[in-house]
Scaffold this motif. Structure first.
Motif, PDB file in Angstrom:
ATOM      1  N   SER A  36       0.788  -1.231   0.050  1.00 31.56           N
ATOM      2  CA  SER A  36       0.105  -0.033  -0.109  1.00 31.56           C
ATOM      3  C   SER A  36       0.935   1.380   0.163  1.00 31.56           C
ATOM      4  CB  SER A  36      -0.806  -0.007   1.266  1.00 31.56           C
ATOM      5  OG  SER A  36       0.051  -0.098   2.243  1.00 31.56           O
ATOM      6  N   HIS A  37       2.077   1.186   0.458  1.00 33.64           N
ATOM      7  CA  HIS A  37       3.016   2.404   0.506  1.00 33.64           C
ATOM      8  C   HIS A  37       4.243   1.754   0.139  1.00 33.64           C
ATOM      9  CE1 HIS A  37       4.457   0.773   4.339  1.00 33.64           C
ATOM     10  NE2 HIS A  37       3.155   0.907   4.726  1.00 33.64           N
ATOM     11  N   PRO A  38       5.260   2.609  -0.530  1.00 32.79           N
ATOM     12  CA  PRO A  38       6.649   2.372  -0.785  1.00 32.79           C
ATOM     13  C   PRO A  38       7.278   2.168   0.424  1.00 32.79           C
ATOM     14  CG  PRO A  38       6.071   4.861  -1.041  1.00 32.79           C
ATOM     15  CD  PRO A  38       4.886   4.268  -0.734  1.00 32.79           C
ATOM     16  N   GLU A  39       8.177   0.965   0.178  1.00 37.09           N
ATOM     17  CA  GLU A  39       9.147   0.487   1.348  1.00 37.09           C
ATOM     18  C   GLU A  39      10.351   1.422   1.407  1.00 37.09           C
ATOM     19  OE1 GLU A  39       9.910  -3.525   1.216  1.00 37.09           O
ATOM     20  OE2 GLU A  39       7.996  -4.338   0.858  1.00 37.09           O
ATOM     21  N   PRO A  40      10.841   1.484   2.747  1.00 37.10           N
ATOM     22  CA  PRO A  40      12.071   2.253   2.737  1.00 37.10           C
ATOM     23  C   PRO A  40      13.216   1.602   2.097  1.00 37.10           C
ATOM     24  CG  PRO A  40      11.633   1.110   4.852  1.00 37.10           C
ATOM     25  CD  PRO A  40      10.173   0.930   4.093  1.00 37.10           C
ATOM     26  N   PRO A  41      14.214   2.542   1.604  1.00 33.41           N
ATOM     27  CA  PRO A  41      15.459   1.948   1.058  1.00 33.41           C
ATOM     28  C   PRO A  41      16.271   1.001   2.072  1.00 33.41           C
ATOM     29  CG  PRO A  41      15.833   4.160   1.422  1.00 33.41           C
ATOM     30  CD  PRO A  41      14.378   3.887   1.896  1.00 33.41           C
ATOM     31  N   GLU A  42      16.880  -0.148   1.301  1.00 35.45           N
ATOM     32  CA  GLU A  42      17.651  -0.963   2.205  1.00 35.45           C
ATOM     33  C   GLU A  42      18.814  -0.339   2.776  1.00 35.45           C
ATOM     34  OE1 GLU A  42      18.618  -4.810   0.854  1.00 35.45           O
ATOM     35  OE2 GLU A  42      16.689  -5.018  -0.403  1.00 35.45           O
ATOM     36  N   LEU A  43      19.072  -0.716   4.129  1.00 38.99           N
ATOM     37  CA  LEU A  43      20.466  -0.261   4.731  1.00 38.99           C
ATOM     38  C   LEU A  43      21.541  -0.768   4.053  1.00 38.99           C
ATOM     39  CD1 LEU A  43      19.394  -0.233   8.518  1.00 38.99           C
ATOM     40  CD2 LEU A  43      19.549   1.711   6.861  1.00 38.99           C
ATOM     41  N   ARG A  44      22.908  -0.043   3.974  1.00 35.86           N
ATOM     42  CA  ARG A  44      23.998  -0.715   3.492  1.00 35.86           C
ATOM     43  C   ARG A  44      24.183  -1.976   4.130  1.00 35.86           C
ATOM     44  NH1 ARG A  44      28.146   3.740   1.994  1.00 35.86           N
ATOM     45  NH2 ARG A  44      29.043   2.553   4.054  1.00 35.86           N
ATOM     46  N   LYS A  45      24.836  -3.004   3.783  1.00 36.83           N
ATOM     47  CA  LYS A  45      25.260  -4.138   4.313  1.00 36.83           C
ATOM     48  C   LYS A  45      26.872  -4.135   4.546  1.00 36.83           C
ATOM     49  CE  LYS A  45      20.934  -6.716   3.579  1.00 36.83           C
ATOM     50  NZ  LYS A  45      20.291  -7.581   2.852  1.00 36.83           N
ATOM     51  N   ALA A  46      27.399  -3.581   3.766  1.00 32.59           N
ATOM     52  CA  ALA A  46      28.975  -3.356   3.768  1.00 32.59           C
ATOM     53  C   ALA A  46      29.620  -2.630   4.767  1.00 32.59           C
ATOM     54  CB  ALA A  46      29.508  -3.126   2.405  1.00 32.59           C
ATOM     55  N   TRP A  47      30.725  -2.719   5.280  1.00 32.89           N
ATOM     56  CA  TRP A  47      31.462  -1.878   6.044  1.00 32.89           C
ATOM     57  C   TRP A  47      31.963  -1.144   5.689  1.00 32.89           C
ATOM     58  CZ3 TRP A  47      33.562  -3.417  11.232  1.00 32.89           C
ATOM     59  CH2 TRP A  47      32.586  -4.317  11.861  1.00 32.89           C
ATOM     60  N   GLY A  48      32.085   0.350   5.889  1.00 30.91           N
ATOM     61  CA  GLY A  48      32.666   1.450   5.447  1.00 30.91           C
ATOM     62  C   GLY A  48      34.284   1.385   5.510  1.00 30.91           C
ATOM     63  N   PRO A  49      34.808   2.004   4.871  1.00 32.11           N
ATOM     64  CA  PRO A  49      36.406   2.076   4.954  1.00 32.11           C
ATOM     65  C   PRO A  49      36.977   2.386   6.139  1.00 32.11           C
ATOM     66  CG  PRO A  49      35.900   3.901   3.507  1.00 32.11           C
ATOM     67  CD  PRO A  49      34.676   3.083   4.086  1.00 32.11           C
ATOM     68  N   VAL A  50      36.364   3.431   6.875  1.00 30.48           N
ATOM     69  CA  VAL A  50      37.092   3.805   7.980  1.00 30.48           C
ATOM     70  C   VAL A  50      37.041   2.741   9.266  1.00 30.48           C
ATOM     71  CG1 VAL A  50      36.638   5.529  10.004  1.00 30.48           C
ATOM     72  CG2 VAL A  50      36.373   6.278   7.650  1.00 30.48           C
ATOM     73  N   PRO A  51      35.886   2.214   9.480  1.00 28.69           N
ATOM     74  CA  PRO A  51      35.845   1.111  10.534  1.00 28.69           C
ATOM     75  C   PRO A  51      37.052  -0.094  10.255  1.00 28.69           C
ATOM     76  CG  PRO A  51      33.656   1.498  10.012  1.00 28.69           C
ATOM     77  CD  PRO A  51      34.486   2.361   9.023  1.00 28.69           C
ATOM     78  N   LEU A  52      37.146  -0.436   8.960  1.00 28.33           N
ATOM     79  CA  LEU A  52      37.936  -1.534   8.585  1.00 28.33           C
ATOM     80  C   LEU A  52      39.429  -1.039   8.730  1.00 28.33           C
ATOM     81  CD1 LEU A  52      36.446  -2.800   5.399  1.00 28.33           C
ATOM     82  CD2 LEU A  52      36.641  -3.794   7.580  1.00 28.33           C
ATOM     83  N   VAL A  53      39.873   0.336   8.506  1.00 26.69           N
ATOM     84  CA  VAL A  53      41.160   0.766   8.637  1.00 26.69           C
ATOM     85  C   VAL A  53      41.637   0.817  10.389  1.00 26.69           C
ATOM     86  CG1 VAL A  53      42.306   2.780   8.650  1.00 26.69           C
ATOM     87  CG2 VAL A  53      41.279   1.833   6.450  1.00 26.69           C
TER      88      VAL A  53
END
Length: 75
Positions: A36-53
């Motif tokens: 009945s209404h649009p769903e919210p966009p999916e959240l990113r599932k990948a880690w960003g570069p800052v936490p990995l560094v």
């Protein structure tokens, strides 16, 4: 002791012959389809570069500390 199959003459909602009139039971599945209404966009599932560094720097710091402790114990 009661019978699992009720007597058809005393069962409410049954028509002669054992049929069920319309509206007596809920539908087997929903009559609507889609959303009945649009769903919210999916959240990113990948880690960003800052936490990995940061994690890699922490692991490197711990490795250097362990190697330093091993060298001091051996010497």
């Amino acid at each position: 002791m009661t019978s699992p199959d009720p007597e058809p003459r005393r069962t409410t909602g049954l028509e002669p012959g054992g049929g069920v009139p319309p509206g007596e039971t809920p539908p087997g599945e929903a009559g609507t389809s889609g959303i009945s209404h649009p769903e919210p966009p999916e959240l990113r599932k990948a880690w960003g570069p800052v936490p990995l560094v940061l994690i890699m720097l922490l692991v490197a710091l711990i490795a250097v500390g362990l190697i330093g402790m091993a060298v001091v114990l051996i010497a």
